[in-house]
Design an enzyme around this catalytic site. Structure first.
Site, PDB file in Angstrom:
ATOM      1  N   ARG A 175     114.562  67.149  32.423  1.00  0.00           N
ATOM      2  CA  ARG A 175     114.783  66.268  33.535  1.00  0.00           C
ATOM      3  C   ARG A 175     113.510  66.104  34.467  1.00  0.00           C
ATOM      4  O   ARG A 175     113.530  65.023  35.153  1.00  0.00           O
ATOM      5  CB  ARG A 175     115.695  66.843  34.364  1.00  0.00           C
ATOM      6  CG  ARG A 175     117.078  66.793  33.683  1.00  0.00           C
ATOM      7  CD  ARG A 175     118.071  67.712  34.409  1.00  0.00           C
ATOM      8  NE  ARG A 175     118.306  67.190  35.983  1.00  0.00           N
ATOM      9  CZ  ARG A 175     119.129  67.820  36.916  1.00  0.00           C
ATOM     10  NH1 ARG A 175     119.682  68.839  36.519  1.00  0.00           N
ATOM     11  NH2 ARG A 175     118.893  67.144  38.102  1.00  0.00           N
ATOM     12  N   GLY A 227     111.884  81.241  37.738  1.00  0.00           N
ATOM     13  CA  GLY A 227     110.715  80.585  38.137  1.00  0.00           C
ATOM     14  C   GLY A 227     110.706  79.194  38.844  1.00  0.00           C
ATOM     15  O   GLY A 227     109.764  78.972  39.254  1.00  0.00           O
ATOM     16  N   GLY A 256     128.130  78.316  39.204  1.00  0.00           N
ATOM     17  CA  GLY A 256     129.016  79.625  38.799  1.00  0.00           C
ATOM     18  C   GLY A 256     129.710  80.350  39.839  1.00  0.00           C
ATOM     19  O   GLY A 256     128.815  80.299  40.956  1.00  0.00           O
ATOM     20  N   ARG A 304      86.299  67.619  52.460  1.00  0.00           N
ATOM     21  CA  ARG A 304      86.390  68.062  50.994  1.00  0.00           C
ATOM     22  C   ARG A 304      86.003  69.525  51.126  1.00  0.00           C
ATOM     23  O   ARG A 304      85.408  70.027  51.908  1.00  0.00           O
ATOM     24  CB  ARG A 304      85.668  67.313  50.029  1.00  0.00           C
ATOM     25  CG  ARG A 304      86.067  65.880  49.972  1.00  0.00           C
ATOM     26  CD  ARG A 304      85.337  64.730  49.323  1.00  0.00           C
ATOM     27  NE  ARG A 304      85.218  65.357  47.872  1.00  0.00           N
ATOM     28  CZ  ARG A 304      84.232  64.788  46.839  1.00  0.00           C
ATOM     29  NH1 ARG A 304      83.481  64.057  47.450  1.00  0.00           N
ATOM     30  NH2 ARG A 304      84.136  65.616  45.779  1.00  0.00           N
ATOM     31  N   ASN A 345      72.425  64.517  65.513  1.00  0.00           N
ATOM     32  CA  ASN A 345      73.118  63.152  65.419  1.00  0.00           C
ATOM     33  C   ASN A 345      72.924  62.537  64.328  1.00  0.00           C
ATOM     34  O   ASN A 345      71.822  62.008  63.647  1.00  0.00           O
ATOM     35  CB  ASN A 345      72.819  62.659  66.670  1.00  0.00           C
ATOM     36  CG  ASN A 345      73.799  61.212  66.759  1.00  0.00           C
ATOM     37  OD1 ASN A 345      74.764  61.329  67.404  1.00  0.00           O
ATOM     38  ND2 ASN A 345      73.445  59.909  66.284  1.00  0.00           N
TER      39      ASN A 345
END
Length: 454
Positions: A18, A105, A144, A320, A364
């Site tokens: 799925r 899992g 269930g 990053r 700067n």
């Protein structure tokens, strides 16, 4: 901590069709890491050192992903049900004498506390043979069912497909997470049959076998969201939403201000100090640590970055991996920082790329500055000394060093080191041609008019 050692068997052999993905289901990310890793982290926190993952289709992906994590792999070559899957761990755990926890899992939110409670229930005075984790969802649907008394003693467990109308009306559902002593588990699993609507070997059947043997089986309950399974991308999104909501609440409880909480997204390992203010639409990737008294402005993205106290980030900033911002430093709008350290009080306020660089204190960096760090084959570093001033629209071609207090004039392309306190001015001579622009416009207008008459 339980007196007996605990091993975990993690079922992850399903096809995951799925998800409609070439990636194994349990490797799809939740809060920046595979959902399986969330469960492994909880097992570690609960003191479970033996972890066996049962894999089947594309199991090689899982095996590669968990390499180096102390996780063992066992294979279920045929998909014959959850009891059959759990049985595949018998050889791997042949030397284990203690409790075995069977879990899944694709249920990444299972907590260490719940794991410990379930295992501890086996050691109660009544010494049950099996302990099962139950929950009560808003919609019981096709789960269930567990038929039990008020003390949690189980009379019956039944799969939805095999349940009667009366049994389906029960709202106590089976999560599938089960704890059993190893000396009982394998023998019980060997006796499970497949005489049911699906023709599969169901793990819950060990409960009925234990009861038939005159031994007790019990259920303890947890919240439904903790055992939410993920079988589709929609369910993955729903679990992500639940995880993020809980993490936002925790952040605010810990002293973080979220201006618009629902628009902020954290990773599994985001670390935030106190009096941090986070504006709307901020995203944290993995590996971010933010100290006290930091402001992160709107629409910023941080990953693999460390931000020191009183620093200011954004709006529209990107940090990053390897970005390290010193105390009181400033990274402004449309600035990207990668593998670069900014010293105390250093500023890059706008429209700048700093990659593979070290920037000293109180430097700067003018608008439009870039460190040219890549030649198509290798990366090179730029070093900018303390108190230096880099003028707007400058290109620093690495490897290059700018000395303490040096000044790089706006528009310069710097390819050689600049001494401390020196001025680097790299510009072509200007050449003016009086009247040229007017003559050009007149000529071009005449050409255009002539073409329009044709």
């Amino acid at each position: 901590m339980n007196a007996q050692p605990i091993a975990a068997v993690i079922l992850a052999a399903g096809q995951g069709t799925r998800m409609k993905s070439s990636k194994h289901k349990v490797l799809h990310p939740l809060a920046g890491q595979p959902m399986l890793f969330h469960l492994l982290d909880s097992l570690n926190a609960a003191g479970i050192s033996r972890r066996v993952v049962i894999v089947g289709a594309v199991g090689e992906q899982v095996e590669a992903a968990v390499a180096g994590r102390g996780v063992e792999i066992a294979w279920q070559r045929e998909q014959l049900g959850t009891a059959h899957a759990a049985l595949q761990a018998r050889e791997t755990l042949a030397d284990h004498d203690g409790i075995v926890l069977v879990c899944f899992g694709d249920t990444p939110l299972l907590s260490a506390d719940t794991i410990a409670r379930l295992a501890a229930r086996l050691e109660g005075e009544d010494q049950p043979a099996v302990a099962v984790l139950g929950f009560r969802p808003p919609q019981a649907a096709a789960y269930g069912r567990i038929i039990a008394d008020d003390a949690g003693n189980i009379a019956k467990m039944v799969e939805y497909k095999d349940a009667s109308a009366e049994e389906r009306a029960v709202d106590l559902c089976n999560s599938g997470v089960t704890a059993v002593r190893s000396r009982d588990l394998w023998a019980l699993l060997d006796r499970v049959g497949n005489d049911n609507a699906a023709g599969e070997y169901y793990l819950p059947d060990i409960v009925m076998l234990a009861i038939a043997d005159g031994r007790g089986a019990v259920v303890i309950e947890t919240a439904a969201d903790e055992v939410a399974g993920i079988n589709s991308r929609a369910e993955l999104a729903a679990v992500e939403d639940a995880w993020q909501a809980k993490r936002r609440s925790q952040a605010m409880a810990d002293g973080v201000t979220l201006i618009a909480p629902d628009t902020v997204f954290f990773a599994h390992d985001t670390k935030l100090g106190r009096d941090v203010t986070i504006e709307p639409n901020v995203v944290f990737g993995p590996g971010v640590t933010v100290a006290d008294n930091v402001t992160i402005h709107a629409f910023s993205h941080l990953e693999g970055a460390t931000v020191a106290t009183k620093a200011d980030v954004g709006p529209y900033a990107r940090l990053r991996p390897g970005a390290v911002l010193g105390e009181g430093s400033r990274v402004g709008n449309f600035v990207e920082v990668k593998n670069t350290t900014l010293g105390v009080g250093a500023k890059a306020n706008h429209l700048t790329y700093l990659g593979d660089a070290s920037v000293g204190a109180n430097v700067n960096i003018g608008a439009g500055t870039i460190t040219c760090n890549y030649d198509g084959y290798f990366k090179y570093r730029t070093e900018i000394g303390e108190g230096a001033f880099i003028g707007s629209n400058s290109a620093l071609v690495a490897p290059v060093k700018i000395g303490d207090g040096a000044l790089v004039a706006a528009g310069s392309t710097v390819t050689r080191d600049v001494e401390a306190d020196a001025l680097a001015l790299v510009r072509a001579d200007r050449a003016d041609h009086p009247g040229w622009a007017k003559r050009f416009r007149t000529k071009q207008a005449a050409i255009k008019a002539a073409k329009s008459k044709k």
